[in-house]
Design a protein around this motif. Structure first.
Motif, PDB file in Angstrom:
ATOM      1  N   ASP A   1      -0.590  37.542  -6.907  1.00 40.53           N
ATOM      2  CA  ASP A   1      -0.435  38.732  -6.501  1.00 40.53           C
ATOM      3  C   ASP A   1      -1.136  39.743  -7.152  1.00 40.53           C
ATOM      4  OD1 ASP A   1       0.942  40.745  -5.329  1.00 40.53           O
ATOM      5  OD2 ASP A   1       2.713  40.614  -5.862  1.00 40.53           O
ATOM      6  N   GLU A   2      -2.060  40.438  -6.337  1.00 41.30           N
ATOM      7  CA  GLU A   2      -2.997  41.489  -6.911  1.00 41.30           C
ATOM      8  C   GLU A   2      -3.579  41.146  -8.249  1.00 41.30           C
ATOM      9  OE1 GLU A   2      -3.658  43.990  -5.066  1.00 41.30           O
ATOM     10  OE2 GLU A   2      -1.946  44.339  -3.647  1.00 41.30           O
TER      11      GLU A   2
ATOM     12  N   SER B   1       3.710  41.541  -1.029  1.00 42.43           N
ATOM     13  CA  SER B   1       4.253  41.015  -2.193  1.00 42.43           C
ATOM     14  C   SER B   1       5.932  40.092  -1.788  1.00 42.43           C
ATOM     15  CB  SER B   1       4.649  42.013  -3.208  1.00 42.43           C
ATOM     16  OG  SER B   1       3.352  42.380  -3.911  1.00 42.43           O
TER      17      SER B   1
ATOM     18  N   GLU C   1      -4.422  40.589  -2.051  1.00 35.00           N
ATOM     19  CA  GLU C   1      -5.105  41.502  -2.962  1.00 35.00           C
ATOM     20  C   GLU C   1      -5.357  42.901  -2.045  1.00 35.00           C
ATOM     21  OE1 GLU C   1      -7.392  43.384  -5.404  1.00 35.00           O
ATOM     22  OE2 GLU C   1      -6.697  41.282  -5.836  1.00 35.00           O
ATOM     23  N   GLN C   2      -5.171  44.021  -2.913  1.00 38.99           N
ATOM     24  CA  GLN C   2      -5.578  45.395  -2.356  1.00 38.99           C
ATOM     25  C   GLN C   2      -6.756  45.683  -2.090  1.00 38.99           C
ATOM     26  OE1 GLN C   2      -2.713  47.075  -1.604  1.00 38.99           O
ATOM     27  NE2 GLN C   2      -3.762  48.658  -0.789  1.00 38.99           N
TER      28      GLN C   2
ATOM     29  N   LEU D   1      -5.560  44.014  -9.990  1.00 41.75           N
ATOM     30  CA  LEU D   1      -4.780  45.351 -10.315  1.00 41.75           C
ATOM     31  C   LEU D   1      -5.155  46.012 -11.627  1.00 41.75           C
ATOM     32  CD1 LEU D   1      -2.929  47.295  -8.731  1.00 41.75           C
ATOM     33  CD2 LEU D   1      -1.005  46.323  -9.792  1.00 41.75           C
TER      34      LEU D   1
ATOM     35  N   ASN E   1      -0.587  49.074   1.225  1.00 42.20           N
ATOM     36  CA  ASN E   1       0.444  49.101   0.542  1.00 42.20           C
ATOM     37  C   ASN E   1       1.859  49.239   1.251  1.00 42.20           C
ATOM     38  OD1 ASN E   1      -0.314  48.989  -2.004  1.00 42.20           O
ATOM     39  ND2 ASN E   1      -0.835  51.110  -2.149  1.00 42.20           N
TER      40      ASN E   1
ATOM     41  N   PRO F   1       2.515  36.728 -10.719  1.00 38.40           N
ATOM     42  CA  PRO F   1       2.999  37.826 -10.143  1.00 38.40           C
ATOM     43  C   PRO F   1       2.010  39.104 -10.637  1.00 38.40           C
ATOM     44  CG  PRO F   1       4.177  37.490 -12.324  1.00 38.40           C
ATOM     45  CD  PRO F   1       3.286  36.306 -11.889  1.00 38.40           C
ATOM     46  N   GLU F   2       2.232  40.188  -9.896  1.00 40.23           N
ATOM     47  CA  GLU F   2       1.306  41.254 -10.315  1.00 40.23           C
ATOM     48  C   GLU F   2       1.602  41.877 -11.637  1.00 40.23           C
ATOM     49  OE1 GLU F   2       2.138  45.777  -8.714  1.00 40.23           O
ATOM     50  OE2 GLU F   2       2.142  44.482  -6.989  1.00 40.23           O
ATOM     51  N   LYS F   3       2.648  41.637 -12.038  1.00 42.53           N
ATOM     52  CA  LYS F   3       2.814  42.191 -13.435  1.00 42.53           C
ATOM     53  C   LYS F   3       2.472  41.395 -14.541  1.00 42.53           C
ATOM     54  CE  LYS F   3       6.425  45.696 -12.142  1.00 42.53           C
ATOM     55  NZ  LYS F   3       7.841  46.083 -12.129  1.00 42.53           N
ATOM     56  N   ARG F   4       1.965  40.016 -14.287  1.00 38.31           N
ATOM     57  CA  ARG F   4       1.693  39.135 -15.236  1.00 38.31           C
ATOM     58  C   ARG F   4       2.750  38.626 -15.832  1.00 38.31           C
ATOM     59  NH1 ARG F   4      -3.496  43.179 -15.868  1.00 38.31           N
ATOM     60  NH2 ARG F   4      -4.268  42.863 -13.744  1.00 38.31           N
TER      61      ARG F   4
ATOM     62  N   GLN G   1      -4.896  38.970 -17.791  1.00 40.60           N
ATOM     63  CA  GLN G   1      -5.208  38.599 -16.434  1.00 40.60           C
ATOM     64  C   GLN G   1      -5.559  36.844 -16.655  1.00 40.60           C
ATOM     65  OE1 GLN G   1      -3.844  37.659 -13.398  1.00 40.60           O
ATOM     66  NE2 GLN G   1      -4.142  39.604 -12.670  1.00 40.60           N
TER      67      GLN G   1
END
Length: 252
Positions: free
Chosen positions: A172-173, A49, A204-205, A176, A44, A93-96, A154
């Motif tokens: 992005d992730e 991102s 990806e984490q 998550l 992180n 994006p990560e937040k969809r 997702q």
């Protein structure tokens, strides 16, 4: 070692990004070829991102970015986000960022809006392709997006991106907040997308899962590419195992 591809879809060269006086990326270079999954892993705050947002044009370029960016051989560093999308670039994006009060089907149709604007008559034909990939979305096509589970949201975010028929898909992730079994299903779908010829840049984490599905990998640490190579090689690299895969390995 560099990721040498015959006809790269995306080429990023010496990318620097700063927030005020603090530089977040220090000369990142990478490439992604058609039908190739390239992953960027790292802790992180490493700048993963930030890198995706800079490539997608989400960040305003007020002198805080420099470097080269080519999409399908075209210089794309100084063009607007709308132009990047029109050329075939798409970011999930990560937040969809779905429209919760709209139906699944309407969210998908929004993904093809650029094609509709461009006068493509077959823009809606891609819906059948997306439903083949995500049968659950077809079952829930009349439901509001806000009523879906995390995994389904997702899937919808991926499906909406695919409605644009992108040449480059940036994720992005994607795992998550998902339960392990659902995350595994999402990665399985991502692997399947490779067969469509789309180039995939995956941030990806979950380093273990990312290295399992990717062809090539970069390790980003504090804004620098610390390591790169074929994903299978990095998965066996002692430093990567100790730093990113050690805890996962011990838990199995």
């Amino acid at each position: 070692m560099t990721n040498t591809v015959v006809s790269p879809v995306l080429e990023v060269g010496d990318l620097h990004v700063a927030y005020g006086k603090v530089e977040a990326l220090h000369g990142v270079s990478l490439a992604v070829g058609g039908g190739q999954i390239v992953t960027v892993i790292g802790p992180n705050g490493a700048g993963k991102s930030t890198m995706l947002n800079a490539i997608a044009g989400v960040m305003p370029n007020n002198g805080s970015m420099r470097g080269t960016l080519r999409l399908l051989g075209q210089d794309t560093a100084d063009v607007a986000i709308e132009t990047r999308v029109a050329r075939g670039m798409c970011l999930v994006p990560e937040k969809r960022e779905l429209f919760a009060s709209m139906t699944v089907e309407d969210n998908l149709l929004l993904g093809s809006y650029r094609r509709y604007q461009a006068g493509e008559r077959a823009y809606a034909d891609q819906m059948a392709v997306v439903y083949d990939l995500f049968p659950r979305l077809q079952q829930r096509r009349k439901q509001q997006a806000g009523s879906l589970s995390g995994g389904e949201r997702q899937m919808l975010a991926l499906g909406r991106a695919l409605m644009a028929k992108p040449q480059l898909l940036m994720l992005d992730e994607p795992s998550l907040g998902l339960a392990p079994l659902i995350a595994k299903e999402i990665f399985h779908i991502i692997v399947g997308l490779r067969q469509t010829g789309v180039a995939i840049l995956l941030v990806e984490q979950n380093a273990r899962a990312a290295l399992q599905v990717a062809d090539y990998a970069y390790v980003l640490e504090t804004g620098d590419i610390a390591l790169q190579g074929p994903a299978a090689e990095l998965a066996n690299n002692p430093k990567v195992i100790d730093t990113y895969l050690g805890l996962a390995k011990k838990s199995h």
